[in-house]
Design a protein around this motif. Structure first.
Motif: not given
Length: 216
Positions: A60-80
């Motif tokens: 945030a101090s560098r004005n950078v937004k992280p965003i990840g990706l995998s080939t799993d679903s949103v439901a799996e991401h949220k559990l993980w």
């Protein structure tokens, strides 16, 4: 077609753990650290997601937004994410893109068939506010990323843009920068009134901290 440094990155719409996004709009006027991982509920990926969350203030101090990706679903991401928070002692708030159909993974060439036909390798894309690709790194599935290096290259890119300089090997903030050959001596004297050192005609170094001290 390969995605090359300086290219405008492909735009896309996707579902994420923070809701639907339109990628270019989501970046807005910030920088983006877009990174892929092979799969949820896997050990190396868990440490990487946790480390990204732990470094939230640094990004945030560098004005950078992280965003990840995998080939799993949103439901799996949220559990993980619950596991990531628990095992890595953090709170993960950045979005993770769901790409079960491999559309975005293939668009960004994250699928390397010798590693896997269906899971993304550990790709890194540093993207500037103009949606230009500024840096890429690719790690195999068995090796986690070096987050010190990710922050270092963001600092280097932002410093190079702001100060019209190049940065030497192993550069970190506070170290001397290099005046690019494209800047002649007369222009260099105007840009860097604090002075610079000429080691060779093609190698001129400048202390950017001197300019800060002179301005204070």
């Amino acid at each position: 077609m390969s995605l090359l440094i300086g290219d405008t990155v492909p735009d896309f719409k996707a579902e994420t753990t923070n809701g639907p996004i339109h990628f270019h709009d989501w970046i807005g006027d910030d920088w983006a650290f877009f990174f892929s991982h092979p799969a949820d509920f896997t050990p190396v990926c868990t440490t990487e997601m946790g480390r990204t969350a732990q470094l939230a203030e640094q990004f945030a101090s560098r004005n950078v937004k992280p965003i990840g990706l995998s080939t799993d679903s949103v439901a799996e991401h949220k559990l993980w994410i619950e596991d990531v928070n628990d095992t890595q002692n953090t709170t993960l708030r950045f979005p993770i893109v769901a790409d079960p159909d491999l559309v975005i993974s293939k668009l960004y060439e994250m699928i390397h068939p010798s590693e896997s036909q269906t899971a993304a390798v550990r790709s890194v894309f540093i993207i500037d506010p103009h949606k230009k690709l500024r840096l890429t790194m690719t790690y195999p599935m068995s090796v986690g990323r070096n987050f010190d290096e990710i922050l270092r290259v963001i600092d280097a890119l932002q410093t190079a843009d702001a100060k019209s300089v190049a940065l030497p090997a192993d550069w970190r903030p506070g170290m001397r920068a290099i005046i690019p050959p494209s800047i002649g001596d007369e222009e260099a004297r105007a840009k860097f009134p604090q002075g610079y050192e000429t080691i060779r005609p093609y190698l001129r170094t400048v202390d950017l901290e001197d300019a800060k001290r002179d301005a204070s």
